[in-house]
Design a protein around this motif. Structure first.
Motif, short mmCIF file in Angstrom:
data_model
loop_
_atom_site.label_atom_id
_atom_site.label_comp_id
_atom_site.label_asym_id
_atom_site.label_seq_id
_atom_site.Cartn_x
_atom_site.Cartn_y
_atom_site.Cartn_z
N SER A 39 72.85 40.68 50.90
CA SER A 39 74.30 40.80 50.96
C SER A 39 74.77 41.72 52.08
O SER A 39 75.96 41.99 52.21
N ALA A 40 73.82 42.21 52.90
CA ALA A 40 74.18 43.17 53.93
C ALA A 40 74.89 42.49 55.09
O ALA A 40 74.75 41.29 55.33
N SER A 41 75.66 43.29 55.83
CA SER A 41 76.36 42.81 57.02
C SER A 41 75.77 43.46 58.25
O SER A 41 75.15 44.52 58.20
N SER A 42 75.96 42.79 59.39
CA SER A 42 75.57 43.36 60.68
C SER A 42 76.85 43.60 61.47
O SER A 42 77.62 42.67 61.72
N LEU A 43 77.07 44.84 61.84
CA LEU A 43 78.28 45.23 62.57
C LEU A 43 77.88 45.61 63.99
O LEU A 43 76.88 46.29 64.19
N THR A 44 78.70 45.18 64.97
CA THR A 44 78.37 45.42 66.37
C THR A 44 79.43 46.29 67.01
O THR A 44 80.63 46.07 66.85
N VAL A 45 78.93 47.29 67.78
CA VAL A 45 79.81 48.23 68.49
C VAL A 45 79.50 48.14 69.98
O VAL A 45 78.33 48.14 70.38
N CYS A 46 80.53 48.07 70.80
CA CYS A 46 80.35 48.17 72.25
C CYS A 46 81.63 48.70 72.86
O CYS A 46 82.70 48.71 72.21
N PRO A 47 81.58 49.19 74.11
CA PRO A 47 82.78 49.82 74.69
C PRO A 47 83.98 48.89 74.75
O PRO A 47 85.12 49.35 74.57
N THR A 48 83.76 47.61 75.00
CA THR A 48 84.88 46.65 75.02
C THR A 48 84.37 45.28 74.56
O THR A 48 83.21 44.93 74.78
N GLY A 49 85.25 44.53 73.92
CA GLY A 49 84.95 43.14 73.59
C GLY A 49 84.19 42.90 72.32
O GLY A 49 83.81 41.76 72.04
N CYS A 50 83.94 43.94 71.51
CA CYS A 50 83.20 43.77 70.26
C CYS A 50 84.15 44.05 69.08
O CYS A 50 85.24 44.60 69.27
N PRO A 51 83.73 43.67 67.86
CA PRO A 51 84.59 43.96 66.71
C PRO A 51 84.92 45.45 66.56
O PRO A 51 85.98 45.80 66.02
N TYR A 52 84.00 46.32 67.03
CA TYR A 52 84.23 47.76 66.94
C TYR A 52 83.98 48.39 68.31
O TYR A 52 83.02 48.02 69.00
N VAL A 53 84.85 49.33 68.67
CA VAL A 53 84.65 50.04 69.94
C VAL A 53 84.27 51.50 69.71
O VAL A 53 83.96 52.21 70.67
N THR A 54 84.27 51.96 68.47
CA THR A 54 83.75 53.30 68.14
C THR A 54 82.75 53.18 67.00
O THR A 54 82.86 52.28 66.15
N ILE A 55 81.79 54.06 67.00
CA ILE A 55 80.79 54.06 65.94
C ILE A 55 81.41 54.47 64.62
O ILE A 55 81.08 53.93 63.56
N ASN A 56 82.36 55.41 64.68
CA ASN A 56 82.99 55.87 63.45
C ASN A 56 83.73 54.75 62.73
O ASN A 56 83.69 54.68 61.50
N ASP A 57 84.39 53.87 63.47
CA ASP A 57 85.10 52.75 62.83
C ASP A 57 84.11 51.83 62.12
O ASP A 57 84.38 51.35 61.00
N ALA A 58 82.96 51.58 62.76
CA ALA A 58 81.94 50.73 62.12
C ALA A 58 81.38 51.40 60.88
O ALA A 58 81.16 50.76 59.84
N LEU A 59 81.11 52.70 60.97
CA LEU A 59 80.62 53.42 59.80
C LEU A 59 81.63 53.39 58.66
O LEU A 59 81.26 53.27 57.49
N SER A 60 82.87 53.50 58.98
CA SER A 60 83.92 53.50 57.97
C SER A 60 83.92 52.20 57.18
O SER A 60 84.18 52.18 55.97
N ASP A 61 83.63 51.08 57.85
CA ASP A 61 83.65 49.77 57.20
C ASP A 61 82.31 49.38 56.60
O ASP A 61 82.18 48.31 56.00
N SER A 62 81.27 50.18 56.78
CA SER A 62 79.93 49.81 56.35
C SER A 62 79.65 50.25 54.93
O SER A 62 80.28 51.17 54.40
#
Length: 633
Positions: A39-62
């Motif tokens: 049931s796990a998700s894979s979240l992607t972070v990159c400086p531009t063009g990804c669903p997340y541009v900061t690591i903190n935003d991805a952590l918040s949704d994880s």
């Protein structure tokens, strides 16, 4: 005589190359499928063009079990690890920059266990009095790997701790395959473990600077394990250029502490200030202290076990009566100094081992102490003298004196001590093997107190042919055994493995021995008890196999061959007519003979069998003659 500063150890890997190699190692691991819950998700972070541009935003949704992939780039933020979330960067290329803030990374709370992963990041630019780069507390025990932790600062060079990483309480993180470079703090510039049982393996510590203690690491009242790391050019203003141990019972195992680690006071390589540390199988080479213990300094009632280390080319840069013990200094402490090779420690006063203080009661046994300025030395006046136990050491060619000082002088030829050229020779892993040929046989062989098995050295060797030590232990440092070799055999091609010690062992698998590919591994291993009147011909060796799914394979339907090639000189009193190959029967705990063909003209032994276990060639000596094998002439 060799130059006192001739390096006898491994080469230093520059930081850039070290980082690259660590990246490759991590990529090798990352190339395998990552364990992700259904049931796990894979979240992607990159400086531009990804669903997340900061690591903190991805952590918040994880949530626990999620994987966050952070692509190359510079991320100027500080983060808090989240229980069960796996955070992967791209080694060397994903930079987490504190930009003067810190800690850059936090992990707090006992809900953070080893399934919380932080891997493949550069952590830099942090500033905090504790854990400027990484701060771990309150039982958090994440898995950290493939990191480069650099240029983090504790600010105050007297009060700050653990600029690279600070770990406190009962937190037990595992850190591996990471580099700590150019971090600065008052103590433990790279890592400060305050009572925390950290596990530190396969890391590199380079050019970290502490104002007080622990240029790289401080271990304070902990049971930490520090193993298979390298320490280069770390600096402490007072104690412990590479490592400072303040109490506790940590294990320091198989590290390379080499190259200009230095302390302004004591312990250029390692300083032990209290506690019962176990310091074993390390190479402590070319380190410097201004005062005591260029290699290792022991003080304040400590009782460490310093066992099977190579301590060479260390020195004291200071002058006067406070500059002592270029190799090891023991000041008001006890402990066990056993089976070390202590050589070419000559800068400054240049003692291989310096002992002082009425409470200094170390046991010094089975060491080779050669070509230092002094061998073992203590005070000759003042009335406050140590009472060491010194036995079964080879103390030789220390030009200013082999044994000097009250309660030390005069023991050079007493209590099993000798003063003989140890006859060092170069082997697979270094320069301090002991010659054991018939014409040039080291007096240090079988000259130590105790059996090799009893002192934990029957899985190591002083021989260039790789045979493990057995029976009475040899003096001095023991190297690890030659690594095992492996091959894949198939139903189409079969395969051959060749082990070379003093004999050559060929293991030949024909094509029809398997029905699908199998990986076979062979290696030299420790010996087992042998019947009176028998002797081994060559090493004890094991053969293991597993299939493509990793299942153990213990035998085959068709036979394979073991051929042992030997020289006449290998027999050394063994009756050639009695030679046989045997296997170790784990049920009866005894050797069982195998039908063996001996060709005395070609000097070979051949046996066919279909099971895998531990094997050895052996024969009878003296008047014992049992004609088991078929002899072909």
């Amino acid at each position: 005589m060799r130059s006192k500063w001739l390096f006898r150890g491994r080469l230093v890997i520059p930081l850039g190359l070290a980082a690259f190699l660590i990246a490759l190692s991590w990529l090798g691991l990352a190339g395998r499928s990552q364990p992700v819950a259904a049931s796990a998700s894979s979240l992607t972070v990159c400086p531009t063009g990804c669903p997340y541009v900061t690591i903190n935003d991805a952590l918040s949704d994880s949530v626990a079990g999620d994987v966050i992939l952070v692509l190359p780039g510079i991320y100027t933020e500080t983060i808090q690890l989240k229980a069960g979330v796996k955070l992967y960067g791209t080694p060397v290329l994903t930079v987490l920059n504190g930009n003067g803030d810190g800690p850059v990374v936090r992990a707090e709370g006992n809900g953070i266990l080893s399934d919380t992963i932080f891997s493949g990041f550069v952590v830099s630019g942090g500033a905090a009095t504790q854990g400027a780069g990484i701060y771990i507390a309150d039982g958090a025990s994440p898995t950290l790997s493939g990191l480069i932790v650099r240029n983090n600062s504790g600010g105050n060079l007297t009060e700050s701790k653990g600029a690279g990483m600070f770990v406190t309480g009962n937190s037990a993180p595992q850190l591996r395959l990471s580099t700590f470079f150019s971090n600065t703090a008052g103590s433990g510039a790279a890592i400060y473990a305050d009572g925390a049982p950290v596990q530190l393996g396969g890391n590199a510590f380079e050019v970290n600077i502490a104002g007080l203690a622990g240029g790289a690491i401080v271990l304070s009242n902990t049971t930490a394990a520090v193993y298979s790391n390298t320490f280069v050019a770390n600096i402490a203003g007072l104690s412990g250029g590479a490592l400072y141990i303040n109490g506790g019972s940590p294990t320091i195992d198989n590290n390379i502490i080499f190259g200009f680690n230095s302390a302004g006071g004591s312990g250029g390589g390692i300083a032990v200030d209290g506690g019962t540390a176990l310091i074993k199988h390390n190479r402590v080479v070319s380190n410097t202290a201004t005062q005591q213990g260029g290699g290792i300094a022991v003080s304040n009632g400590a009782a460490p076990t310093i066992h099977n280390n190579l301590i060479t080319n260390n020195g004291n840069s200071g002058v006067g009566v406070n500059s002592r013990g270029a190799g090891i200094s023991i000041n008001g402490a006890a402990g066990l100094v056993r089976n070390n090779t202590i050589a070419y420690n000559a800068e400054g006063s240049g003692e291989g081992v310096w002992i002082e203080g009425s409470s200094a009661t170390p046991t010094i046994v089975n060491n080779i102490i050669v070509s230092n300025t002094y061998g073992i030395r203590g005070p000759t006046k003042g009335g406050v003298y140590p009472t060491p136990e010194i036995s079964a050491n080879d103390v030789w060619s220390n030009p200013s004196g082999n044994m000097m000082g009250a309660n030390i002088a005069g023991k050079e030829y007493a209590d099993g001590n000798i003063s003989e050229d140890p006859l060092f020779v170069t082997g697979l892993h270094g320069y301090y093997y002991l010659s054991q040929t018939e014409s040039r046989y080291s007096k240090g062989v079988d000259a130590g107190l105790g059996a090799a098995a009893d002192v934990g050295l029957d899985d190591r060797t002083t021989r260039t042919d790789g045979l493990p030590d057995s029976d009475a232990v040899d003096m001095g440092y023991h190297y690890r055994l030659p690594p095992p070799i492996a091959t894949v055999i198939s139903q189409f091609a079969g395969g051959v493995l060749t082990l070379t010690a003093n004999t050559t062992i060929t293991i030949d698998f024909p094509a029809d021995v398997v029905t699908r590919p199998v990986t076979v591994t062979a290696g030299i291993t420790t010996s087992h008890p042998i019947s009176p009147g028998s002797e081994y011909l060559g090493p004890v060796f094991s053969i293991d196999a597993e299939d493509e799914e990793g299942n153990s394979v213990t035998g085959f339907s068709n036979p394979f061959s073991i051929i042992i090639h030997y020289d006449e000189s290998d027999l050394e009193g063994i009756d050639e007519n009695t030679l046989t190959l045997s296997y170790w029967d784990t049920a009866s705990e005894a050797w069982e003979g195998i039908l063996t063909t001996v060709d005395a003209e070609a000097n070979t032994m051949t046996a066919e069998l279909n099971h895998l276990t531990t094997f050895a060639a052996m024969g009878q000596v003296g008047r014992y003659r049992i004609y088991l094998p078929l002899l072909v002439r």
